[in-house]
Design a protein around this motif. Sequence first.
Motif, PDB file in Angstrom:
ATOM      1  N   ILE A   1     -14.594   3.659  30.768  1.00  0.00           N
ATOM      2  CA  ILE A   1     -13.962   2.361  30.524  1.00  0.00           C
ATOM      3  C   ILE A   1     -12.525   2.321  31.025  1.00  0.00           C
ATOM      4  O   ILE A   1     -12.080   1.292  31.541  1.00  0.00           O
ATOM      5  CB  ILE A   1     -14.023   2.012  29.022  1.00  0.00           C
ATOM      6  N   LEU A   2     -11.801   3.412  30.913  1.00  0.00           N
ATOM      7  CA  LEU A   2     -10.375   3.420  31.242  1.00  0.00           C
ATOM      8  C   LEU A   2     -10.055   2.896  32.644  1.00  0.00           C
ATOM      9  O   LEU A   2      -9.129   2.102  32.788  1.00  0.00           O
ATOM     10  CB  LEU A   2      -9.794   4.827  31.048  1.00  0.00           C
ATOM     11  N   PRO A   3     -10.780   3.273  33.696  1.00  0.00           N
ATOM     12  CA  PRO A   3     -10.448   2.731  35.027  1.00  0.00           C
ATOM     13  C   PRO A   3     -10.567   1.205  35.112  1.00  0.00           C
ATOM     14  O   PRO A   3      -9.861   0.577  35.893  1.00  0.00           O
ATOM     15  CB  PRO A   3     -11.462   3.395  35.961  1.00  0.00           C
ATOM     16  N   HIS A   4     -11.411   0.602  34.299  1.00  0.00           N
ATOM     17  CA  HIS A   4     -11.567  -0.852  34.321  1.00  0.00           C
ATOM     18  C   HIS A   4     -10.477  -1.551  33.521  1.00  0.00           C
ATOM     19  O   HIS A   4     -10.147  -2.702  33.798  1.00  0.00           O
ATOM     20  CB  HIS A   4     -12.938  -1.245  33.770  1.00  0.00           C
ATOM     21  N   LEU A   5      -9.926  -0.848  32.539  1.00  0.00           N
ATOM     22  CA  LEU A   5      -8.875  -1.443  31.717  1.00  0.00           C
ATOM     23  C   LEU A   5      -7.515  -1.344  32.385  1.00  0.00           C
ATOM     24  O   LEU A   5      -6.719  -2.273  32.334  1.00  0.00           O
ATOM     25  CB  LEU A   5      -8.801  -0.743  30.357  1.00  0.00           C
ATOM     26  N   LEU A   6      -7.245  -0.191  32.981  1.00  0.00           N
ATOM     27  CA  LEU A   6      -5.932   0.075  33.559  1.00  0.00           C
ATOM     28  C   LEU A   6      -6.074   0.563  34.995  1.00  0.00           C
ATOM     29  O   LEU A   6      -5.754   1.710  35.300  1.00  0.00           O
ATOM     30  CB  LEU A   6      -5.217   1.149  32.725  1.00  0.00           C
TER      31      LEU A   6
ATOM     32  N   THR B   1      -5.154   7.690  37.736  1.00  0.00           N
ATOM     33  CA  THR B   1      -5.040   8.605  38.862  1.00  0.00           C
ATOM     34  C   THR B   1      -6.233   9.539  38.833  1.00  0.00           C
ATOM     35  O   THR B   1      -7.079   9.452  37.961  1.00  0.00           O
ATOM     36  CB  THR B   1      -3.739   9.418  38.767  1.00  0.00           C
ATOM     37  N   ASP B   2      -6.277  10.469  39.780  1.00  0.00           N
ATOM     38  CA  ASP B   2      -7.378  11.423  39.827  1.00  0.00           C
ATOM     39  C   ASP B   2      -7.263  12.485  38.742  1.00  0.00           C
ATOM     40  O   ASP B   2      -8.235  13.149  38.427  1.00  0.00           O
ATOM     41  CB  ASP B   2      -7.438  12.100  41.196  1.00  0.00           C
ATOM     42  N   THR B   3      -6.082  12.677  38.187  1.00  0.00           N
ATOM     43  CA  THR B   3      -5.920  13.697  37.145  1.00  0.00           C
ATOM     44  C   THR B   3      -6.147  13.070  35.776  1.00  0.00           C
ATOM     45  O   THR B   3      -5.783  11.919  35.551  1.00  0.00           O
ATOM     46  CB  THR B   3      -4.503  14.298  37.189  1.00  0.00           C
ATOM     47  N   PRO B   4      -6.756  13.826  34.857  1.00  0.00           N
ATOM     48  CA  PRO B   4      -6.959  13.283  33.515  1.00  0.00           C
ATOM     49  C   PRO B   4      -5.641  13.084  32.791  1.00  0.00           C
ATOM     50  O   PRO B   4      -4.691  13.827  32.999  1.00  0.00           O
ATOM     51  CB  PRO B   4      -7.818  14.341  32.820  1.00  0.00           C
TER      52      PRO B   4
ATOM     53  N   LEU C   1     -18.500  -3.785  28.299  1.00  0.00           N
ATOM     54  CA  LEU C   1     -17.473  -4.121  29.276  1.00  0.00           C
ATOM     55  C   LEU C   1     -18.049  -5.121  30.262  1.00  0.00           C
ATOM     56  O   LEU C   1     -19.071  -4.856  30.889  1.00  0.00           O
ATOM     57  CB  LEU C   1     -17.014  -2.859  30.015  1.00  0.00           C
ATOM     58  N   ILE C   2     -17.423  -6.269  30.345  1.00  0.00           N
ATOM     59  CA  ILE C   2     -17.766  -7.254  31.364  1.00  0.00           C
ATOM     60  C   ILE C   2     -16.645  -7.141  32.388  1.00  0.00           C
ATOM     61  O   ILE C   2     -15.520  -7.575  32.143  1.00  0.00           O
ATOM     62  CB  ILE C   2     -17.867  -8.676  30.777  1.00  0.00           C
ATOM     63  N   GLU C   3     -16.952  -6.487  33.494  1.00  0.00           N
ATOM     64  CA  GLU C   3     -15.932  -6.080  34.463  1.00  0.00           C
ATOM     65  C   GLU C   3     -15.015  -7.236  34.863  1.00  0.00           C
ATOM     66  O   GLU C   3     -15.471  -8.298  35.249  1.00  0.00           O
ATOM     67  CB  GLU C   3     -16.595  -5.476  35.696  1.00  0.00           C
ATOM     68  N   GLY C   4     -13.723  -6.973  34.746  1.00  0.00           N
ATOM     69  CA  GLY C   4     -12.711  -7.932  35.149  1.00  0.00           C
ATOM     70  C   GLY C   4     -12.453  -9.040  34.147  1.00  0.00           C
ATOM     71  O   GLY C   4     -11.555  -9.846  34.352  1.00  0.00           O
TER      72      GLY C   4
ATOM     73  N   LEU D   1      -9.406  -8.486  28.997  1.00  0.00           N
ATOM     74  CA  LEU D   1      -8.882  -7.222  29.522  1.00  0.00           C
ATOM     75  C   LEU D   1      -7.370  -7.274  29.698  1.00  0.00           C
ATOM     76  O   LEU D   1      -6.695  -6.253  29.609  1.00  0.00           O
ATOM     77  CB  LEU D   1      -9.569  -6.866  30.840  1.00  0.00           C
ATOM     78  N   GLU D   2      -6.830  -8.471  29.905  1.00  0.00           N
ATOM     79  CA  GLU D   2      -5.387  -8.629  30.054  1.00  0.00           C
ATOM     80  C   GLU D   2      -4.645  -8.377  28.750  1.00  0.00           C
ATOM     81  O   GLU D   2      -3.461  -8.084  28.745  1.00  0.00           O
ATOM     82  CB  GLU D   2      -5.070 -10.025  30.569  1.00  0.00           C
ATOM     83  N   GLU D   3      -5.339  -8.496  27.597  1.00  0.00           N
ATOM     84  CA  GLU D   3      -4.733  -8.258  26.284  1.00  0.00           C
ATOM     85  C   GLU D   3      -4.619  -6.774  25.957  1.00  0.00           C
ATOM     86  O   GLU D   3      -3.892  -6.399  25.052  1.00  0.00           O
ATOM     87  CB  GLU D   3      -5.584  -8.881  25.169  1.00  0.00           C
ATOM     88  N   ILE D   4      -5.361  -5.933  26.669  1.00  0.00           N
ATOM     89  CA  ILE D   4      -5.434  -4.516  26.327  1.00  0.00           C
ATOM     90  C   ILE D   4      -4.372  -3.746  27.098  1.00  0.00           C
ATOM     91  O   ILE D   4      -4.346  -3.756  28.326  1.00  0.00           O
ATOM     92  CB  ILE D   4      -6.840  -3.960  26.610  1.00  0.00           C
ATOM     93  N   GLN D   5      -3.484  -3.099  26.351  1.00  0.00           N
ATOM     94  CA  GLN D   5      -2.387  -2.346  26.946  1.00  0.00           C
ATOM     95  C   GLN D   5      -2.804  -0.915  27.269  1.00  0.00           C
ATOM     96  O   GLN D   5      -2.400  -0.362  28.289  1.00  0.00           O
ATOM     97  CB  GLN D   5      -1.207  -2.331  25.982  1.00  0.00           C
ATOM     98  N   ASP D   6      -3.618  -0.302  26.407  1.00  0.00           N
ATOM     99  CA  ASP D   6      -4.001   1.084  26.609  1.00  0.00           C
ATOM    100  C   ASP D   6      -5.238   1.390  25.776  1.00  0.00           C
ATOM    101  O   ASP D   6      -5.586   0.656  24.854  1.00  0.00           O
ATOM    102  CB  ASP D   6      -2.859   2.020  26.192  1.00  0.00           C
ATOM    103  N   ALA D   7      -5.896   2.479  26.113  1.00  0.00           N
ATOM    104  CA  ALA D   7      -7.037   2.976  25.343  1.00  0.00           C
ATOM    105  C   ALA D   7      -6.769   4.438  25.020  1.00  0.00           C
ATOM    106  O   ALA D   7      -6.272   5.186  25.866  1.00  0.00           O
ATOM    107  CB  ALA D   7      -8.324   2.842  26.142  1.00  0.00           C
ATOM    108  N   VAL D   8      -7.079   4.825  23.796  1.00  0.00           N
ATOM    109  CA  VAL D   8      -6.843   6.203  23.363  1.00  0.00           C
ATOM    110  C   VAL D   8      -7.996   6.691  22.496  1.00  0.00           C
ATOM    111  O   VAL D   8      -8.700   5.884  21.883  1.00  0.00           O
ATOM    112  CB  VAL D   8      -5.523   6.346  22.564  1.00  0.00           C
TER     113      VAL D   8
END
Length: 172
Positions: A151-156, A161-164, A75-78, A99-106
Amino acid sequence: MPTLAVHKVDHGFTEYRVTADAATSKTWWTIGSVVVCAVLWLGHFSFLLRAASFSAGLLCASCWALSTKYESVTLIEGLVLQLHSELRSGLCSTRCYDLEEIQDAVICEHVTTTNVYYYLAFKLIGQQHMAVAYRSLLPRLTLVQPVYQRILPHLLPAAVTDTPRQASVPKA
């Protein structure tokens, strides 16, 4: 069993590398097969047996060379998410996604009759396919979850939020 190592490099680079265990049973089986084939090749056997042992040894050596040494998500931040894979022979494969191309991570799972395999996938905007990390090594869930959570906080950033995050289950 694969292992996870997190390498933080300056300037916002973070690499999440899953490395294949050097002492896996596949590796030892391959080395043993090559040794047996070499003994058969060097022995005083018929030409047909020697040719078959040479072919089997070549096949085993090829399988070892084409096995995965490590896979990583960097991950290269931003900016960019990079998926990298390297074979024992030294051949590499690298795919980069803005990162703008990534809609979600699962975290996805593949269930067989004897095992459950987990992998990290990234849904790309406007694409039918997903970018899959760790597709060859298929690490345990305990290795995939920390990478996903980091990784998720950097993607979206806006959606976190604080909850998983949990999958929604329809009510009966």
